[in-house]
Scaffold this motif. Structure first.
Motif, PDB file in Angstrom:
ATOM      1  N   GLY A   1       0.824  -1.212   0.000  1.00  0.00           N
ATOM      2  CA  GLY A   1       0.000   0.000   0.000  1.00  0.00           C
ATOM      3  C   GLY A   1       0.853   1.254   0.000  1.00  0.00           C
ATOM      4  N   THR A   2       1.926   1.199   0.755  1.00  0.00           N
ATOM      5  CA  THR A   2       2.851   2.349   0.816  1.00  0.00           C
ATOM      6  C   THR A   2       3.530   2.550  -0.530  1.00  0.00           C
ATOM      7  N   VAL A   3       3.903   1.455  -1.157  1.00  0.00           N
ATOM      8  CA  VAL A   3       4.539   1.541  -2.480  1.00  0.00           C
ATOM      9  C   VAL A   3       3.588   2.205  -3.472  1.00  0.00           C
ATOM     10  N   MET A   4       2.348   1.766  -3.467  1.00  0.00           N
ATOM     11  CA  MET A   4       1.377   2.319  -4.409  1.00  0.00           C
ATOM     12  C   MET A   4       1.179   3.804  -4.152  1.00  0.00           C
ATOM     13  N   SER A   5       1.116   4.154  -2.882  1.00  0.00           N
ATOM     14  CA  SER A   5       0.924   5.557  -2.527  1.00  0.00           C
ATOM     15  C   SER A   5       2.119   6.396  -2.974  1.00  0.00           C
ATOM     16  N   ARG A   6       3.311   5.883  -2.746  1.00  0.00           N
ATOM     17  CA  ARG A   6       4.517   6.640  -3.138  1.00  0.00           C
ATOM     18  C   ARG A   6       4.585   6.795  -4.647  1.00  0.00           C
ATOM     19  N   LEU A   7       4.254   5.730  -5.373  1.00  0.00           N
ATOM     20  CA  LEU A   7       4.281   5.820  -6.834  1.00  0.00           C
ATOM     21  C   LEU A   7       3.284   6.848  -7.321  1.00  0.00           C
ATOM     22  N   TYR A   8       2.109   6.803  -6.737  1.00  0.00           N
ATOM     23  CA  TYR A   8       1.062   7.730  -7.160  1.00  0.00           C
ATOM     24  C   TYR A   8       1.499   9.171  -6.932  1.00  0.00           C
ATOM     25  N   ARG A   9       2.011   9.431  -5.744  1.00  0.00           N
ATOM     26  CA  ARG A   9       2.408  10.812  -5.406  1.00  0.00           C
ATOM     27  C   ARG A   9       3.616  11.261  -6.227  1.00  0.00           C
ATOM     28  N   ALA A  10       4.550  10.341  -6.431  1.00  0.00           N
ATOM     29  CA  ALA A  10       5.735  10.695  -7.238  1.00  0.00           C
ATOM     30  C   ALA A  10       5.314  11.037  -8.663  1.00  0.00           C
ATOM     31  N   ARG A  11       4.433  10.229  -9.219  1.00  0.00           N
ATOM     32  CA  ARG A  11       3.998  10.478 -10.596  1.00  0.00           C
ATOM     33  C   ARG A  11       3.244  11.794 -10.683  1.00  0.00           C
ATOM     34  N   LYS A  12       2.417  12.041  -9.701  1.00  0.00           N
ATOM     35  CA  LYS A  12       1.625  13.287  -9.703  1.00  0.00           C
ATOM     36  C   LYS A  12       2.573  14.494  -9.651  1.00  0.00           C
ATOM     37  N   THR A  13       3.548  14.406  -8.760  1.00  0.00           N
ATOM     38  CA  THR A  13       4.509  15.517  -8.610  1.00  0.00           C
ATOM     39  C   THR A  13       5.305  15.723  -9.900  1.00  0.00           C
ATOM     40  N   LEU A  14       5.736  14.623 -10.503  1.00  0.00           N
ATOM     41  CA  LEU A  14       6.521  14.747 -11.740  1.00  0.00           C
ATOM     42  C   LEU A  14       5.679  15.366 -12.845  1.00  0.00           C
ATOM     43  N   LYS A  15       4.450  14.943 -12.935  1.00  0.00           N
ATOM     44  CA  LYS A  15       3.591  15.496 -13.990  1.00  0.00           C
ATOM     45  C   LYS A  15       3.417  16.992 -13.802  1.00  0.00           C
ATOM     46  N   GLU A  16       3.219  17.410 -12.559  1.00  0.00           N
ATOM     47  CA  GLU A  16       3.056  18.843 -12.303  1.00  0.00           C
ATOM     48  C   GLU A  16       4.309  19.596 -12.713  1.00  0.00           C
ATOM     49  N   GLU A  17       5.466  19.027 -12.340  1.00  0.00           N
ATOM     50  CA  GLU A  17       6.736  19.717 -12.646  1.00  0.00           C
ATOM     51  C   GLU A  17       7.021  19.739 -14.135  1.00  0.00           C
ATOM     52  N   LEU A  18       6.650  18.676 -14.818  1.00  0.00           N
ATOM     53  CA  LEU A  18       7.003  18.562 -16.230  1.00  0.00           C
ATOM     54  C   LEU A  18       5.919  19.115 -17.141  1.00  0.00           C
ATOM     55  N   GLU A  19       4.798  19.531 -16.560  1.00  0.00           N
ATOM     56  CA  GLU A  19       3.656  19.928 -17.374  1.00  0.00           C
ATOM     57  C   GLU A  19       4.005  21.074 -18.315  1.00  0.00           C
ATOM     58  N   GLU A  20       4.598  22.119 -17.787  1.00  0.00           N
ATOM     59  CA  GLU A  20       4.876  23.286 -18.613  1.00  0.00           C
ATOM     60  C   GLU A  20       5.834  22.946 -19.734  1.00  0.00           C
ATOM     61  N   PHE A  21       6.875  22.219 -19.385  1.00  0.00           N
ATOM     62  CA  PHE A  21       7.861  21.833 -20.383  1.00  0.00           C
ATOM     63  C   PHE A  21       7.200  20.974 -21.445  1.00  0.00           C
ATOM     64  N   GLY A  22       6.399  20.032 -20.993  1.00  0.00           N
ATOM     65  CA  GLY A  22       5.754  19.114 -21.917  1.00  0.00           C
ATOM     66  C   GLY A  22       4.827  19.837 -22.884  1.00  0.00           C
ATOM     67  N   LYS A  23       4.092  20.834 -22.362  1.00  0.00           N
ATOM     68  CA  LYS A  23       3.165  21.575 -23.232  1.00  0.00           C
ATOM     69  C   LYS A  23       3.943  22.364 -24.269  1.00  0.00           C
TER      70      LYS A  23
END
Lengths: 191, 303
Positions: free
Chosen positions: A153-175
């Motif tokens: 459960g902790t692994v899933m939570s960490r993956l989810y949060r890490a992915r969310k954070t990365l997407k937010e950080e990379l969003e502008e660059f990606g667009k």
């Protein structure tokens, strides 16, 4: 129990992946090479504890992760000798326009790679380890849990949060550079 | 299943972590919900790009060579020492006489020269590619006629062609397919052309024993990649070749063997691989996972 004579054939094919994992864990080439070398040495010393037929990548990644943690605990504060650092991506980025970068796929990939590295290094260690074990090695949730001594459960939570954070950080660059279509790149909130 | 619940499982779906029942539930929702489906596609693109980026970071060749040499030296040294100690321990002769010293020197030299250059890779990739051609065509008839070796015994065929595959002939598997009511007819050499170098291989051909005039044939092509390192361009070329002729794609992992299945209405192909890099299969699987699962569900329901 594995025989040391099998080490070369079992371990070396995974060296590139171990390097990728190390590189994005620590963000620096020389340190990544040192980590990989230490990992291989330690793995050879403890190879009789490796069960042949099981996932060597997961086993070695655990060694590497622990070595990284030990190194960072012992590390003295970094000196502020800026000339000795690797040049930051920003030093190359500023004179070029988006169009120019878009026309050069290799350059675009290099920039995205730098952005990804920066975003991953901004993550806390636990999230970074989890996302890299998944993205580099393709480990399952259970395997990641075994490597990190954490519940699934902790692994899933960490993956989810890490992915969310990365997407937010990379969003502008990606667009800007077309990795994500701008009307679709916005990070959605969970309902 | 509602959107809120489906979205909870999106990452688990992308990570292949759902059980079959939940998998089908989520996929069924994605089939009818454009919004969730679009989100799934976006997440898939993002994860693929992330994986592709982090996996592309490779060590320098010089570093790679240094590590290979270090590993070889250490494992050879330890192996030799282990054998020597084991030898002396068994015979209780741990004394240092000139005779023993000489024997050790000779032994060291012997092992050094025979093992130093050894680079056996037990996880070399041996691949099978199977094609099922539906219906009777001229091509199939020619295929049956052109066989270099005629035998119904898979083991005979393996012994006939496998020696040319160098060290890991024992990894090659030629199924009998009797359970699927196919009879092995024989085999012939068949290589695969790639941008820089061809992949050596051979093909085993089977005929379906359904008693009808219309015949189905199956061919399993075995490729030897042991002495070939497919660089990214070659793998890309192989992948494009496969995807050009396919609408769907699926990855099955039985634990011992990984199988990639793809095809269209007229053709079903399988790619059975041992120890292919996980990320390669996962990348291929993620591309058309949803469509391929649906394809095989539909086929299963048609019978």
């Amino acid at each position: 129990m594995a025989d040391l004579e099998d080490f070369e054939s079992i371990a070396l094919p995974h060296m590139d992946e171990l390097y990728s994992f190390a590189y994005y864990l620590v963000g620096e080439k020389q340190e990544a090479e040192d980590l990989v070398q230490q990992t291989l040495v330690k793995a050879m010393e403890n190879f009789d504890s490796f069960e042949k037929g099981t996932n060597f990548k997961a086993w070695a990644s655990r060694i590497l992760k622990n070595l990284m943690i030990d190194r960072h605990r012992k590390k003295t504060p970094v000196s502020t000798d800026f000339e000795s650092r690797e040049p930051a991506a920003e030093e190359v980025k500023s004179p070029r326009s988006s169009t120019e970068i878009l026309e050069n796929e290799e350059l675009m990939d290099k920039f995205f790679s730098d952005e990804v590295k920066s975003a991953i290094l901004d993550l806390s260690e636990k999230y970074r380890v989890a996302i890299l074990l998944n993205a580099v090695h393709g480990l399952s949730y259970q395997e990641i849990a075994d490597v990190t001594d954490s519940p699934i459960g902790t692994v899933m939570s960490r993956l989810y949060r890490a992915r969310k954070t990365l997407k937010e950080e990379l969003e502008e660059f990606g667009k800007e550079f077309g990795y994500f279509r701008s009307e679709e790149a916005s990070v959605e909130t969970d309902e | 299943m509602k959107c809120e619940e489906a979205r909870k499982y999106l990452y688990a779906l992308l990570d292949n972590e759902l059980d079959t029942e939940r998998n089908l539930e989520v996929l069924s929702h994605l089939n009818v919900c454009d919004r969730c489906s679009r989100r799934f596609d976006r997440e898939q693109v993002f994860l693929e790009k992330l994986s592709e980026t982090v996996q592309s970071e490779e060590p320098d060749e010089a570093f790679r060579e240094r590590m290979e040499q270090m590993v070889r030296e250490r494992t050879t040294r330890r192996s030799i020492l282990k054998r020597i100690f084991s030898f002396f321990r068994r015979r209780r002769m741990i004394s240092s006489s000139l005779f023993l010293g000489g024997a050790v020197a000779i032994l060291l030299g012997f092992f050094w020269f025979t093992t130093a250059g050894s680079s056996l890779q037990s996880n070399s990739v041996v691949q099978h590619m199977g094609e099922m051609h539906r219906g009777f065509t001229q091509q199939n008839q020619d295929q049956e006629a052109d066989l270099a070796v005629r035998t119904s015994d898979p083991e005979s065929l393996r012994r006939r062609f496998a020696p040319s595959f160098n060290l890991f002939r024992n990894h090659i598997v030629i199924p009998s397919l009797e359970d699927q009511r196919y009879t092995l007819l024989g085999g012939q050499t068949k290589n695969v052309s790639l941008p820089r170098s061809p992949l050596p291989g051979f093909v085993a051909v089977y005929r379906q024993t359904n008693g009808e005039e219309k015949r189905n044939y199956v061919s399993h092509q075995v490729l030897d990649l042991q002495n070939t390192s497919l660089d990214s361009a070659q793998f890309q070329s192989l992948r494009e070749e496969i995807l050009k002729s396919s609408d769907t794609f699926r990855v099955v992992d039985t634990g011992d063997v990984k199988m990639v299945l793809w095809g269209n209405e007229n053709m079903l192909c399988s790619f059975v691989a041992r120890d292919v890099k996980d990320e390669t299969l996962r990348t291929w699987a993620k591309n058309t996972y949803r469509q391929s699962l649906q394809f095989f569900q539909e086929r299963a329901s048609r019978g």
